[in-house]
Scaffold this motif. Structure first.
Motif, PDB file in Angstrom:
ATOM      1  N   ILE A 143      -2.417   4.863  -1.465  1.00 25.37           N
ATOM      2  CA  ILE A 143      -1.919   3.702  -0.483  1.00 25.37           C
ATOM      3  C   ILE A 143      -1.735   4.701   0.911  1.00 25.37           C
ATOM      4  O   ILE A 143      -2.044   4.058   2.031  1.00 25.37           O
ATOM      5  CB  ILE A 143      -0.244   3.447  -0.793  1.00 25.37           C
ATOM      6  N   SER A 164      -5.200   5.157   2.571  1.00 21.82           N
ATOM      7  CA  SER A 164      -5.760   3.658   2.763  1.00 21.82           C
ATOM      8  C   SER A 164      -5.108   3.461   4.032  1.00 21.82           C
ATOM      9  O   SER A 164      -5.841   2.655   4.826  1.00 21.82           O
ATOM     10  CB  SER A 164      -5.670   2.659   1.930  1.00 21.82           C
ATOM     11  N   LEU A 176      -4.084  -3.278  -4.267  1.00 25.73           N
ATOM     12  CA  LEU A 176      -4.771  -2.019  -4.001  1.00 25.73           C
ATOM     13  C   LEU A 176      -5.553  -1.485  -5.203  1.00 25.73           C
ATOM     14  O   LEU A 176      -6.660  -1.035  -4.969  1.00 25.73           O
ATOM     15  CB  LEU A 176      -3.756  -0.939  -3.439  1.00 25.73           C
TER      16      LEU A 176
END
Length: 371
Positions: A199, A202, A354
């Motif tokens: 996370i 990204s 995700l």
């Protein structure tokens, strides 16, 4: 909080880390007299009990506990080591069991503090603690642990040293045959840490998904722990390890000349162990005393000099400390912020979105692997 959210949270927690088969405990019994000249002698400071629950291995935690107990020998100190998931579940089931809770599962710790489970600590050390390393005066980061790469020296001699993510991406894309099955990283599906790093990256890097695709190109092994990565790197099964916990890697690399640890010079995530005092702590006076010790220069020096964990206290400047790392790495270091963004890791819809993209990019067909 709705019952449905409790169910979702419970399902998500199951994906964080495997539960330990048994927890470990350390006990330091109270002694009737101070054992050193600087031990506390005041009755309030030198009596009672202290129960600490932590997701931190006992060999690492022992020097810290020993030093605190030396200073407060009248306190019976009990430490219970559990995995991050077992620790969190135990707290939710029995929130009055522990006086201090310490864990590297930053989203779970933030979740508990944000839900009102943490007691405020109003001491000079707490007030002076860096704002980026605390949430209010309830949740405190104790350590500074970069996420690193570890590579075998022979791969550096053959292809050069990947000092940043761009260099790693180029290495994977230019030598896919030589690196087939010889690269390892976290599996974001099975590892809470791996998912958290995915996370963060990204959001941080526009080329992150290219890197995920390149990891798929070389069929990188996906594992659950830094320990698995280090074991495979040490025995030669892997040539490159990506996104290892630096505090653990530093110990292994220091003892193995075949390995090199690299803190990427473009960006490096930094994770932290978070601690709080539960509102229902059974021994709140000693709880405040222990957390204040962990934030003090004295406690942080023990952490820096006698454990592999990096210390945050601004007065400390030795190897592995936040000050030394910031001086050597500069703006490349990106500590995971103590903010509501951590709760995104506990959102099922965001998690599925995700992971779906991660698996899609990892498995993408690359008919022309080299550029």
């Amino acid at each position: 909080m709705s019952r449905s959210w409790h169910v979702i949270l419970g399902l998500l927690l199951c994906l964080w880390l495997p539960i330990a088969t048994a927890d470990e405990q350390l006990t330091f019994p109270a002694s009737p007299r101070p054992t050193t000249p600087d031990s506390a002698t005041d009755g309030e400071e030198n009596a009672g009990q202290l129960v600490v629950h932590g997701a931190l291995d006992t060999p690492i935690m022992r020097p810290i506990l020993e030093d605190f107990h030396r200073r407060h020998p009248g306190i019976t100190l009990r430490y219970r080591n559990l995995t991050t998931l077992a620790l969190h579940r135990r707290f939710l089931a029995s929130p009055a069991d522990a006086d201090v809770v310490i864990s590297s599962a930053m989203p779970l710790q933030y979740y508990l503090a944000n839900a009102g489970h943490a007691m405020s600590l109003d001491t000079p050390a707490a007030r002076a603690w860096p704002a980026w390393a605390r949430w209010r005066r309830e949740l405190f980061a104790l350590t500074f642990e970069p996420i690193v790469m570890v590579v075998r020296r022979d791969i550096v001699e053959r292809f050069g040293r990947p000092d940043n993510h761009v260099a790693l991406l180029d290495l994977l894309e230019q030598h896919p045959k030589s690196l087939q099955g010889r690269v390892v990283t976290y599996d974001p599906v099975r590892s809470g840490a791996g998912y958290t790093y995915a996370i963060a990256e990204s959001r941080l890097s526009p080329r992150y998904w290219d890197l995920v695709s390149a990891l798929g190109l070389v069929k990188a092994d996906l594992v659950e722990t830094t320990g698995e990565m280090l074991e495979g790197l040490a025995n030669g099964r892997y040539l490159i390890g990506y996104n290892l916990l630096g505090s653990y890697a530093r110990q292994v690399v220091a003892q193995d000349p075949a390995l090199i640890q690299i803190i990427p010079n473009d960006y490096a995530l930094v994770t932290q162990r978070l601690a709080f005092i539960p509102r229902l702590a059974p021994h709140p006076v000693n709880a405040r005393r222990f957390l204040d010790y962990l934030l003090s220069e004295t406690g942080q020096r023990v952490l820096a000099e006698r454990t592999p964990l990096g210390a945050i206290h601004p007065a400390l400047d030795g190897p592995g400390t936040a000050a030394a790392l910031r001086r050597s790495q500069g703006e490349a270091l990106h500590p995971l912020p103590l903010s509501p963004g951590l709760l995104a890791t506990l959102d099922e819809l965001k998690r599925q979105a995700l992971l779906s993209r991660w698996q899609r990019e990892y498995g993408r067909d690359r008919s022309s692997p080299a550029r």
